[in-house]
Write an enzyme that holds these catalytic residues in place. Structure first.
Site, PDB file in Angstrom:
ATOM      1  N   LYS A 141       0.848  -1.193   0.000  1.00  0.00           N
ATOM      2  CA  LYS A 141       0.000   0.000   0.000  1.00  0.00           C
ATOM      3  C   LYS A 141       0.883   1.241   0.000  1.00  0.00           C
ATOM      4  CE  LYS A 141      -1.884   2.692   2.996  1.00  0.00           C
ATOM      5  NZ  LYS A 141      -1.697   3.942   2.237  1.00  0.00           N
ATOM      6  N   CYS A 185      13.148  10.517   7.394  1.00  0.00           N
ATOM      7  CA  CYS A 185      13.110   9.968   8.756  1.00  0.00           C
ATOM      8  C   CYS A 185      14.451  10.221   9.420  1.00  0.00           C
ATOM      9  CB  CYS A 185      12.792   8.484   8.715  1.00  0.00           C
ATOM     10  SG  CYS A 185      13.791   7.578   7.542  1.00  0.00           S
ATOM     11  N   GLU A 197       9.436  15.523  15.903  1.00  0.00           N
ATOM     12  CA  GLU A 197       9.823  15.415  14.496  1.00  0.00           C
ATOM     13  C   GLU A 197       9.025  16.434  13.686  1.00  0.00           C
ATOM     14  OE1 GLU A 197       8.737  11.760  12.210  1.00  0.00           O
ATOM     15  OE2 GLU A 197      10.816  11.861  11.536  1.00  0.00           O
TER      16      GLU A 197
HETATM   17  P1  NAI Z   1       1.489   8.291   8.373  1.00  0.00           P
HETATM   18  O1  NAI Z   1       2.239   7.513   9.375  1.00  0.00           O
HETATM   19  O2  NAI Z   1       0.049   8.595   8.622  1.00  0.00           O
HETATM   20  O3  NAI Z   1       1.568   7.557   6.934  1.00  0.00           O
HETATM   21  C1  NAI Z   1       2.450   6.527   6.576  1.00  0.00           C
HETATM   22  C2  NAI Z   1       1.687   5.384   5.914  1.00  0.00           C
HETATM   23  O4  NAI Z   1       0.800   4.794   6.865  1.00  0.00           O
HETATM   24  C3  NAI Z   1       0.794   5.816   4.742  1.00  0.00           C
HETATM   25  O5  NAI Z   1       0.803   4.820   3.752  1.00  0.00           O
HETATM   26  C4  NAI Z   1      -0.577   5.887   5.387  1.00  0.00           C
HETATM   27  O6  NAI Z   1      -1.646   5.731   4.474  1.00  0.00           O
HETATM   28  C5  NAI Z   1      -0.523   4.731   6.354  1.00  0.00           C
HETATM   29  N1  NAI Z   1      -1.470   4.797   7.476  1.00  0.00           N
HETATM   30  C6  NAI Z   1      -2.009   5.902   8.045  1.00  0.00           C
HETATM   31  N2  NAI Z   1      -2.862   5.554   9.030  1.00  0.00           N
HETATM   32  C7  NAI Z   1      -2.870   4.205   9.087  1.00  0.00           C
HETATM   33  C8  NAI Z   1      -3.546   3.245   9.900  1.00  0.00           C
HETATM   34  N3  NAI Z   1      -4.377   3.612  10.844  1.00  0.00           N
HETATM   35  N4  NAI Z   1      -3.293   1.928   9.684  1.00  0.00           N
HETATM   36  C9  NAI Z   1      -2.434   1.532   8.733  1.00  0.00           C
HETATM   37  N5  NAI Z   1      -1.773   2.387   7.928  1.00  0.00           N
HETATM   38  C10 NAI Z   1      -1.983   3.708   8.101  1.00  0.00           C
HETATM   39  O7  NAI Z   1       2.269   9.624   8.123  1.00  0.00           O
HETATM   40  P2  NAI Z   1       1.709  11.044   7.575  1.00  0.00           P
HETATM   41  O8  NAI Z   1       0.408  11.384   8.236  1.00  0.00           O
HETATM   42  O9  NAI Z   1       1.750  11.024   6.122  1.00  0.00           O
HETATM   43  O10 NAI Z   1       2.819  12.038   8.151  1.00  0.00           O
HETATM   44  C11 NAI Z   1       2.768  12.445   9.512  1.00  0.00           C
HETATM   45  C12 NAI Z   1       4.141  12.510  10.117  1.00  0.00           C
HETATM   46  O11 NAI Z   1       4.682  11.200  10.164  1.00  0.00           O
HETATM   47  C13 NAI Z   1       5.167  13.316   9.365  1.00  0.00           C
HETATM   48  O12 NAI Z   1       5.088  14.674   9.644  1.00  0.00           O
HETATM   49  C14 NAI Z   1       6.434  12.690   9.875  1.00  0.00           C
HETATM   50  O13 NAI Z   1       6.757  13.239  11.139  1.00  0.00           O
HETATM   51  C15 NAI Z   1       6.082  11.232  10.046  1.00  0.00           C
HETATM   52  N6  NAI Z   1       6.494  10.403   8.897  1.00  0.00           N
HETATM   53  C16 NAI Z   1       7.643   9.672   8.989  1.00  0.00           C
HETATM   54  C17 NAI Z   1       8.098   8.964   7.905  1.00  0.00           C
HETATM   55  C18 NAI Z   1       9.362   8.173   7.954  1.00  0.00           C
HETATM   56  O14 NAI Z   1       9.997   7.968   6.925  1.00  0.00           O
HETATM   57  N7  NAI Z   1       9.764   7.672   9.102  1.00  0.00           N
HETATM   58  C19 NAI Z   1       7.398   8.991   6.619  1.00  0.00           C
HETATM   59  C20 NAI Z   1       6.161   9.734   6.637  1.00  0.00           C
HETATM   60  C21 NAI Z   1       5.752  10.420   7.748  1.00  0.00           C
END
Ligand code: NAI
Ligand code: MG
Length: 502
Positions: free
Chosen positions: A199, A308, A405
């Site tokens: 996904k 990240c 972050e």
């Molecule tokens: P997110 O953690 O919501 O999204 C990442 C993935 O998880 C996406 O594919 C999303 O559709 C999925 N997801 C969201 N809710 C879910 C659920 N309940 N169950 C299963 N999958 C789910 O991140 P978002 O909202 O895009 O960004 C928020 C913050 O997260 C950013 O500001 C950053 O701080 C952090 N982040 C960290 C990343 C990393 O590489 N470690 C990458 C993206 C975001």
């Protein structure tokens, strides 16, 4: 309301792809619409315009994808020899290399990252991962074990281990490196013989869909790779709790990671987690300060700070502090922001209006809490989601911008006096993904590397990654290692076989 853009001047293959009326899901090797019939738009963040309309998967589509993955796993995929699997992965690498320009443009259009980063970073790394893991299928093997059975003295047994695929892998990935994250999961999972339900993030679904088609073309049997773009609470959550998914690999926020861990408990699926960071980048006064300034800059502003591993807490030893702070602030003013497809652009927009607003709120909190704004500090001009590269000096450890972050082009710079002090402060985060140290003193560098609580420590460099080097965090940055031979642990399970020779 977003409007649909005229197609930009891009590679002819990409023009065809972007010209599709709708981007379908990929299930069982076939393009299919979502069972619900729903679609969503993915935007070009540099303009805010619609780049493509995408079928929106939810739980029903995840069910179909899992069934296809299970059937492929038990059918053609497990019947292919390791050598044949290698051939397929190498073919995929060759195809991706031949289309690197088109894929780089697609990453830039869907995510906003500057084309020079997509071309020189994301694509070569993705191709490298396919080649690296493409070499593994013929080299993944078990061992024989010299066993003794205390309650059967003198008895002889043959004992051996076998590394088997885990089964159906669910991969939930973020939007910051859409293609790279997809390949980083798919390459080792396929090398180990698993089938995958992937996904992509709702902000950047296109390159994963295109990659899915490329893998079919390379000879990956239908159903082995299924791509189901959709939203987190629907498609993502369906993967996390699915009773027929054996393992989930997740990259994203710590908050959602926690939800995924909870949901995985239902069928005790295996998990690996690559989460957030608030990584320390530490400069001692004896360092090559010019190299360190470049490293700090790249560490925080690469990919608009949406990494990240962003070096978002910069600690500078007091004698070098003033000089370094002004060098950073000056350098930030020279950054060229603009159309990310322009090869001269250094910095593109953030991925979405939501992410821009989240980052702007952090900038406001930094100002309010009394940090010293040295450059940037506002949204940049343009219809897209641009933010100026922002440097805060005189930041205190307890400020929000030093603890949370931000995931944007915002750096918190702080002075320090002793190595013990800076190690304690660097480690005082809930996160532990990466850390960096700049010094010419070998002893100090290794002392710091030993003390820093992080999955990766860079010495006199930043943001170096390779398919062969393990990657992952400690503390709330997650667990499990992607990349390198260590990733094979994630995607295999070890079977123990006993043969009675008596
Ligand atoms: P997110 O953690 O919501 O999204 C990442 C993935 O998880 C996406 O594919 C999303 O559709 C999925 N997801 C969201 N809710 C879910 C659920 N309940 N169950 C299963 N999958 C789910 O991140 P978002 O909202 O895009 O960004 C928020 C913050 O997260 C950013 O500001 C950053 O701080 C952090 N982040 C960290 C990343 C990393 O590489 N470690 C990458 C993206 C975001
Ligand atoms: Mg997009």
């Amino acid at each position: 309301m977003a409007t649909t853009a005229a197609l930009p001047d891009v590679h002819p293959l990409l023009k065809d792809f972007l010209g599709r009326r709708v981007h379908t899901l990929l299930i069982d090797g076939r393009p299919v619409e979502a069972a619900s019939g729903k679609t969503f738009a993915t935007l070009n963040p540099a303009t805010g315009e619609t780049l493509g309309v995408v079928c929106e998967a939810d739980g029903a589509d995840v069910d179909r994808a899992v069934a296809a993955a299970r059937a492929a796993l038990e059918g053609p995929w497990s019947k292919m020899s390791p050598a044949e699997r290698e051939k397929v992965l190498h073919k995929a690498a060759d195809l991706l290399e031949a289309r690197a320009e088109a894929f780089a443009q697609l990453e830039t259009l869907d995510n906003g990252k500057p084309i020079r980063e997509a071309k020189n970073g994301d694509l070569p790394l993705a191709i490298g991962l396919l080649r690296y893991f493409g070499g593994w299928p013929t080299k993944i093997h078990g061992e024989t074990t010299p066993v003794s059975v205390p309650y059967f003295p003198g008895a002889k047994f043959l004992h051996y281990t076998v590394r088997e695929p885990v089964g159906v892998v669910g991969a939930i990935i973020p939007w910051n490196f859409p293609l790279l994250m997809a390949v980083e999961r798919l390459a080792p999972a396929l090398a180990c013989g698993n089938a995958v339900v992937l996904k992509p993030a709702e902000q950047t679904p296109l390159s994963a869909l295109w990659l899915g088609e490329l893998l079919l073309e390379a000879g990956v049997p239908a159903g082995v790779v299924n791509v189901v773009p959709g939203y987190g609470p629907t498609a993502g959550a369906a993967i996390a709790r699915h009773g027929q998914i054996d393992k989930v690999t997740f990259t994203g926020s710590t908050e959602v990671g926690r939800e995924v861990v909870k949901a995985s408990a239902g069928n005790m699926k295996r998990i690996s987690m690559e989460l957030g960071g608030k990584s320390p980048n530490i400069v001692f006064a004896d360092a090559d300060l010019e190299a360190a300034a470049k490293g700090i800059f790249m560490g925080i502003f690469y990919n608009q700070g949406q990494c990240c591993s962003a070096g978002s807490r910069v600690f500078i030893e007091r004698p070098a502090y003033d000089k370094m702070v002004s060098a950073l602030a000056e350098r930030a003013k020279t950054v060229k922001q603009g159309n990310p497809l322009d090869p001269k652009t250094h910095m593109g927009p953030l991925v979405s209006a939501e992410q821009r607003d989240r980052v702007l709120a952090y900038i406001e909190s930094g100002k309010k809490e009394g940090a010293q704004l040295l450059s940037g500090g506002a949204a940049a001009a343009g219809p897209g989601y641009f933010i100026q590269p922002t440097v805060f000096g005189g930041v205190k450890d307890e400020m929000k911008i030093s603890r949370e972050e931000i995931f944007g082009p915002v750096v918190a710079v702080m002075p320090f006096d002793t190595i013990d002090e800076v190690m304690a402060r660097a480690n005082s985060s809930d996160y532990g993904l990466v850390a960096a140290v700049w010094t010419k003193d070998v002893k100090k560098a290794h002392q710091a590397a030993a003390k820093l609580k992080a999955g990766t420590v860079w010495i006199n460099c930043y943001h170096f990654v390779d398919a062969a080097a393990p990657w992952g965090g400690v503390k709330q940055s997650g667990y499990g290692r992607e990349k390198g031979q260590y990733a094979l642990e994630n995607y295999t399970s070890l079977k123990s076989v006993w043969v009675d020779l008596n």
